[in-house]
Scaffold this motif. Sequence first.
Motif, short mmCIF file in Angstrom:
data_model
loop_
_atom_site.label_atom_id
_atom_site.label_comp_id
_atom_site.label_asym_id
_atom_site.label_seq_id
_atom_site.Cartn_x
_atom_site.Cartn_y
_atom_site.Cartn_z
N LEU A 96 -0.46 10.80 11.33
CA LEU A 96 -1.94 10.57 11.41
C LEU A 96 -2.39 9.20 11.38
N ASP A 97 -3.73 9.04 11.59
CA ASP A 97 -4.30 7.81 11.47
C ASP A 97 -4.38 7.66 10.00
N ILE A 98 -4.60 6.25 9.74
CA ILE A 98 -4.99 5.68 8.29
C ILE A 98 -6.12 6.27 7.62
N ASP A 99 -7.22 6.60 8.49
CA ASP A 99 -8.29 6.86 7.91
C ASP A 99 -8.35 8.47 7.49
N LYS A 100 -7.31 9.29 7.64
CA LYS A 100 -7.21 10.46 7.03
C LYS A 100 -6.88 10.50 5.54
N LEU A 101 -6.53 9.23 5.06
CA LEU A 101 -6.28 9.45 3.77
C LEU A 101 -7.36 9.92 2.99
N SER A 102 -7.02 10.57 1.76
CA SER A 102 -7.97 10.97 1.04
C SER A 102 -9.19 9.90 0.57
N SER A 103 -10.39 10.13 0.00
CA SER A 103 -11.37 9.17 -0.47
C SER A 103 -10.84 8.57 -1.81
N GLY A 104 -10.30 9.11 -2.46
CA GLY A 104 -9.67 8.72 -3.73
C GLY A 104 -8.71 7.51 -3.66
N CYS A 105 -7.94 7.73 -2.55
CA CYS A 105 -6.70 6.75 -2.12
C CYS A 105 -7.53 5.63 -1.65
N ALA B 265 0.90 -1.39 0.14
CA ALA B 265 0.10 -0.14 0.01
C ALA B 265 0.75 1.34 0.04
N ASP B 266 2.11 1.37 0.46
CA ASP B 266 3.10 2.22 0.54
C ASP B 266 3.03 3.14 -0.74
N LYS B 267 3.26 2.30 -1.96
CA LYS B 267 3.71 3.10 -3.07
C LYS B 267 2.30 3.79 -3.60
N ILE B 268 0.99 3.20 -3.34
CA ILE B 268 -0.28 3.70 -3.66
C ILE B 268 -0.48 5.00 -2.81
N ILE B 269 -0.31 5.04 -1.67
CA ILE B 269 -0.39 6.06 -0.61
C ILE B 269 0.51 7.36 -1.13
N GLU B 270 1.81 7.05 -1.23
CA GLU B 270 2.77 8.09 -1.70
C GLU B 270 2.21 8.53 -2.81
N CYS B 271 1.98 7.80 -3.99
CA CYS B 271 1.48 8.36 -5.11
C CYS B 271 0.22 9.18 -5.22
N ILE B 272 -0.70 8.97 -4.38
CA ILE B 272 -2.09 9.82 -4.33
C ILE B 272 -2.06 10.91 -3.49
N ASP B 273 -1.61 10.51 -2.32
CA ASP B 273 -1.64 11.48 -1.22
C ASP B 273 -0.39 11.82 -0.79
N GLY B 274 0.69 11.79 -1.22
CA GLY B 274 2.12 12.26 -0.86
C GLY B 274 2.44 11.96 0.43
N ALA B 275 1.62 10.84 1.08
CA ALA B 275 2.14 10.34 2.29
C ALA B 275 2.93 9.25 2.46
#
Length: 147
Positions: A64-73, A37-47
């Motif tokens: 932050l808690d992981i539930d703070k990811l964007s809805s798209g991510c 998931a790390d590559k996806i999270i970094e690519c979409i949300d920069g986290a």
Amino acid sequence: MITIFKNKQDIPQNMEYIELNDLYFVQNTVSKIDERADKIIECIDGARLVSKYKISSGFNDVVLDIDKLSSGCKTVLNVFYYPEKVFCLKECGNNALNLLYGFDKGYVCSEYAMIPLDMQSVMVQNLNGRKIISDYEDLKEWWEGEE
């Protein structure tokens, strides 16, 4: 390749449709999060994923808690971990769409056109059958068509 449905009634009855991606993510996907998931999270949300349930913000490195990811991510992660289910595209931005349209498998649905400019080939499906579309304009025409 990703398969797109433009109407809910086009989805085969044996497939589960998920409209509420945030809720599905919290109830199901979050327990499957791993290093993939790390590559996806970094690519979409920069986290960055710092632990199973924590991310480091790309803005100021706040954890932050992981539930703070964007809805798209969350939507992209849902499709990644549950490629046999159909997920709603409504809350995806271009950064999420760009990644999602490159997936080898997965299903999504949207009543209106959601197309990244540098799209790759996608499978489209409706009650009339399936076909591969590899061009932005052709996909837009399919989405806007009455078929």
